[in-house]
Design a protein around this motif. Structure first.
Motif, PDB file in Angstrom:
ATOM      1  N   GLU A   1       0.854  -1.191   0.000  1.00 51.07           N
ATOM      2  CA  GLU A   1       0.000   0.000   0.000  1.00 51.07           C
ATOM      3  C   GLU A   1       0.888   1.239   0.000  1.00 51.07           C
ATOM      4  N   LYS A   2       0.510   2.219  -0.806  1.00 48.11           N
ATOM      5  CA  LYS A   2       1.309   3.434  -0.972  1.00 48.11           C
ATOM      6  C   LYS A   2       0.494   4.642  -0.531  1.00 48.11           C
ATOM      7  N   LYS A   3       1.101   5.507   0.291  1.00 46.72           N
ATOM      8  CA  LYS A   3       0.426   6.721   0.753  1.00 46.72           C
ATOM      9  C   LYS A   3       1.349   7.912   0.534  1.00 46.72           C
TER      10      LYS A   3
ATOM     11  N   TYR B   1       5.175   3.391   2.389  1.00 48.07           N
ATOM     12  CA  TYR B   1       4.771   2.080   1.900  1.00 48.07           C
ATOM     13  C   TYR B   1       4.527   1.149   3.090  1.00 48.07           C
TER      14      TYR B   1
ATOM     15  N   TYR C   1       3.529  -2.882   3.764  1.00 47.11           N
ATOM     16  CA  TYR C   1       3.513  -4.138   3.012  1.00 47.11           C
ATOM     17  C   TYR C   1       3.775  -5.306   3.955  1.00 47.11           C
TER      18      TYR C   1
ATOM     19  N   GLU D   1       9.454   4.588   4.367  1.00 44.57           N
ATOM     20  CA  GLU D   1       9.233   5.800   3.585  1.00 44.57           C
ATOM     21  C   GLU D   1      10.303   5.880   2.501  1.00 44.57           C
TER      22      GLU D   1
ATOM     23  N   ASN E   1       6.754   9.130  -0.188  1.00 44.30           N
ATOM     24  CA  ASN E   1       5.683   8.153  -0.044  1.00 44.30           C
ATOM     25  C   ASN E   1       5.954   7.215   1.119  1.00 44.30           C
TER      26      ASN E   1
END
Length: 202
Positions: free
Chosen positions: A10-12, A24, A26, A41, A22
């Motif tokens: 998942e990327k935010k 991440y 996972y 990050e 970003n």
């Protein structure tokens, strides 16, 4: 992404003020087969290229000096760094990038460049791949003063140094930029300043 030990990534987006940061989340499979959730990050500033300009007859190299704020806030008293010419690809291929950056930063217009490495410079936190080149210059290629692009607030000083002097500056710590040290060491290993052809190709 082809690593079978990574799943459910998942990327935010955390920031896109200058480049992008970003986060991440996972799942990572450990050696015992169990899965654990990890968070990292990653700072994405795009990929870049750098080049060491050398003159085998004069036994000189062309480097640059400019202010680097991140070093200033982490132990570099005046923030000044001596480096090889470098820049972000910005859509160019790496060879075209180093030709353009060389002209903008140093005033030399070169055509023949040779890729010698590509590397992740800070793989724990930055996505950037840096393509490293060498290229021979002479005074006939000097078409401008250099100093960097006017719209990029770079304020670059161009330095022509004896190769032995540059290596002494690595030993003394005056040159402490990783890509510059790598390319100077490459030049030394392959006797570029003595007019010999490189032996190491990647």
């Amino acid at each position: 992404m082809k690593n079978g030990s990574i799943k459910d990534v998942e990327k935010k987006l955390l920031s896109d003020n200058w480049y992008t940061l970003n986060k991440y989340t996972y799942k990572y499979q450990k050696p015992d087969g169990s899965w654990e959730t990890q968070e990292r990050e990653a700072y994405d500033r795009g990929n870049g290229a750098a080049i060491l300009l050398y003159n085998s007859k004069k036994k000189t190299v062309v480097l640059t000096r400019q202010f680097r704020m991140p070093t200033y806030v982490n132990g570099n008293d005046d923030g000044m760094m001596i480096e090889v010419c470098a820049g972000l690809l910005d859509g160019d291929n790496p060879a075209d990038c180093v030709r353009k950056e060389t002209e903008e930063e140093t005033g030399y217009k070169i055509s023949n460049v040779q890729k010698v490495f590509q590397t992740y410079m800070s793989p724990g936190s930055v996505t950037e791949i840096l393509y490293l080149f060498v290229g021979e210059y002479d005074e006939s290629m000097k078409i401008g003063e250099g100093g960097g692009a006017e719209d990029e607030t770079e304020n670059i000083e161009v330095l022509e140094l004896g190769f032995d002097d540059a290596m002494k500056m690595v030993a003394s710590g005056e040159i402490k930029d990783a890509k510059t040290i790598m390319l100077l060491q490459y030049a030394k290993m392959n006797s570029l300043v003595k007019g010999l052809k490189p032996t190491l190709r990647i």
